[in-house]
Design a protein around this motif. Sequence first.
Motif, PDB file in Angstrom:
ATOM      1  N   ARG A 478      40.132  45.422  38.619  1.00  0.00           N
ATOM      2  CA  ARG A 478      39.469  43.919  38.521  1.00  0.00           C
ATOM      3  C   ARG A 478      40.368  42.858  39.142  1.00  0.00           C
ATOM      4  N   GLU A 481      38.793  43.072  42.586  1.00  0.00           N
ATOM      5  CA  GLU A 481      37.970  42.450  43.045  1.00  0.00           C
ATOM      6  C   GLU A 481      37.256  41.129  42.866  1.00  0.00           C
ATOM      7  N   ARG A 482      38.374  40.704  41.630  1.00  0.00           N
ATOM      8  CA  ARG A 482      38.130  39.156  41.589  1.00  0.00           C
ATOM      9  C   ARG A 482      38.893  37.982  42.123  1.00  0.00           C
ATOM     10  N   GLU A 484      40.539  38.828  45.084  1.00  0.00           N
ATOM     11  CA  GLU A 484      40.972  39.087  46.039  1.00  0.00           C
ATOM     12  C   GLU A 484      42.420  39.723  46.497  1.00  0.00           C
ATOM     13  N   ILE A 516      32.316  31.633  33.470  1.00  0.00           N
ATOM     14  CA  ILE A 516      31.191  32.648  34.011  1.00  0.00           C
ATOM     15  C   ILE A 516      29.704  32.159  33.205  1.00  0.00           C
TER      16      ILE A 516
END
Length: 729
Positions: A478, A481-482, A484, A516
């Motif tokens: 995670r 992915e978020r 980088e 978000i």
Amino acid sequence: ERAPVEAAVRDNAKRLAAEAALGAADSARQRAEGEASAAAAARAETVMALAAAREPMEVARAARDKLAAEAAALAAMIATHDSERWPPVIDRLSVAPGYETALGAALGEDLLAAADEGAPRHWRNLPATAPVPALPGLAEPLSRHVKGPAVLARRLGQIGVVADDATGRALAPLLIQGQRLVSRAGALWRWDGFTTAAGAPTAGAERLSQRNRHAVLARELGEAEANFQSLDAALGRSRAAERSASERDEGARQTLAAAYREADRARQALAEAQARAAQLDGRLAALIETAAAIEANLAETEHENSASVAERAALPDLAQARGRQGELKAELAEKRSRLIECRSADDRLSREAEARRQRVIAIADERASWRERAEAASRQLDALAERKRAVAQEIERLVRRPGEITEQRRALAELIERASQGRRAAADRLAEAENALADANRALKTAEAGLAAARESRVRAEGIVAQAAEASEILVARVRERLECAPEEALAVAELDPGDEMPGREQIEMRIQRLIRERENIGPVNLRAEAEANELETQLSGLQNERSDLVNAIARLRQGISSLNREGRERLLAAFEVVNKNFGELFVRLFGGGRAYLSLTENEDPLEAGLEIMGSPPGKRLQLMSLLSGGEQALTALALLFAVFLANPAPICVLDEVDAPLDDANVDRFCTLIEELGRSSATRFLVITHHRMTMARMDRLFGVTMAERGVSQLVSVDLQQADGLRATA
């Protein structure tokens, strides 16, 4: 008709326009759904907060109301006592908590005497005796725990308090004249030998307990009121937040509803266009099919017409055939009647022949039966002779049997003795083996339990390690992915100092979710924003007009509700006062004394308040109806039932088994009350009962009897007429 239908099928401009309008309406609906979801989430949070604040407030309200009701009842009882002409000396006493029962047992009814010398029963002030006789042993003077007027000094100084019953029984023989010992539980030992066991109730102890309890309730009620006020203020803040969130949620819902209506109109227009096109297609196909069917029907009709003309020319003369048919029908009827007569004669002869044949067979069977019975009798005689010979032989054998039984018994006794010795030896060996087996089983179970615990610990540890490894891999994935970047570089990306204190996990997750949602709520760039803004302004003006109309309607509705509630409260309070007055009077009549009343609880608004039934039968303290015994609850319920009935009487009142839980004395009071109500009002009482006393007090009896099995009959007896006939007789 086909030409205009084909032209309409080729024209699809309306359908294309409806599809474009539907796409625009769907986009607006999606944006409204996002706004409504955010508003609903905010409102759900405020509703949860309001629910969390309401529960402790309701608990505090219930505790405060309960304390207030008990305090009011005690205050009413204390005020009743204080209103006497000569207040008893008990009202001027101050007793340490826990010593009320001891003082009540020591002084008893003397506490109800007044300190005023003008009263018929009073305490008179006398000088103290010198020297003061000492109390025996470890007895402590009761005057150390009781503060009161000087007229009780002599009495309290000669009353000792002991720790337990054993000490009281031991010191009782040492008492001198005028002295007595009491325990805190209420046991009493007097100098002249009079003794009272602990637990005997006294009116003085009850009144002292009520006064002390009233003081404790005053303090607890103040604390409960402060707690309720603070929780009520917190609930008010939560309600304000919930109303604000509800208004925002309602606005978002209205916007979403408008978007849904627009999408529905566009979808309906598209559906109408598609339905119109499908209708035209179906109409065109039907026209083509109808034209082909008409051509086929025309050809078939021409062919059938030619065949009908040919068949008509070939038909014979019908008059000659109808004459021949009449002659044949007459001949057929004559032959049919002859056939019926022949069949009847044949059936009669067949029945007679069958009857004769059955009679011959029955005679033959009867002869065979008698022959078999004779043979059976011969066999029975032979069997009886054989049984006689067997019985004689059995008698001879039984004569010899006692000696044989004696020998067999002696041999069996020897065998039993040897078997008993072997059994005892085997039992000893079996007990030793069972003890050894039990020790081995216990050792085995201990080892197995240890092994199972070790296996469970190992499996649990392996599961924890695997779960931690999996969670670590998921977190690394995670982060990559978020963010980088590697997990070690996350602090640098977040611009946090490794030496500072890290924020909480829940706080970070809430912030992430909020960011978000904010990013998703922004949405893509809208190129039609200006046109949509104009449309929204138009819609907003219409909605504002509608809102003003709704606000006015709500105001009128609230005004009407307020007037209805005000009138309802007035009527409810008026009816409550009447029912409460009737209930208090009927309670006293049913119980022969006591006191009872109704009170509204749990809310200041009568329309939302609960109802408590307080009752005090003779000799008992005031308490809730649920704390009374079964018979007392039944009488209290009857008093409330008739109180409501008297507030709004009816011509007929039906009572079904209401006297079932009552004893004979209470049934007599119940019947007396019904007779008084029947005489004072125009109401006729119909009582369904099995109690003999109730039936004896009624004017007329109706019952069902079964004079014959399965046949019920209604029976009635006029008791007044029966009494008159008995008097005249």
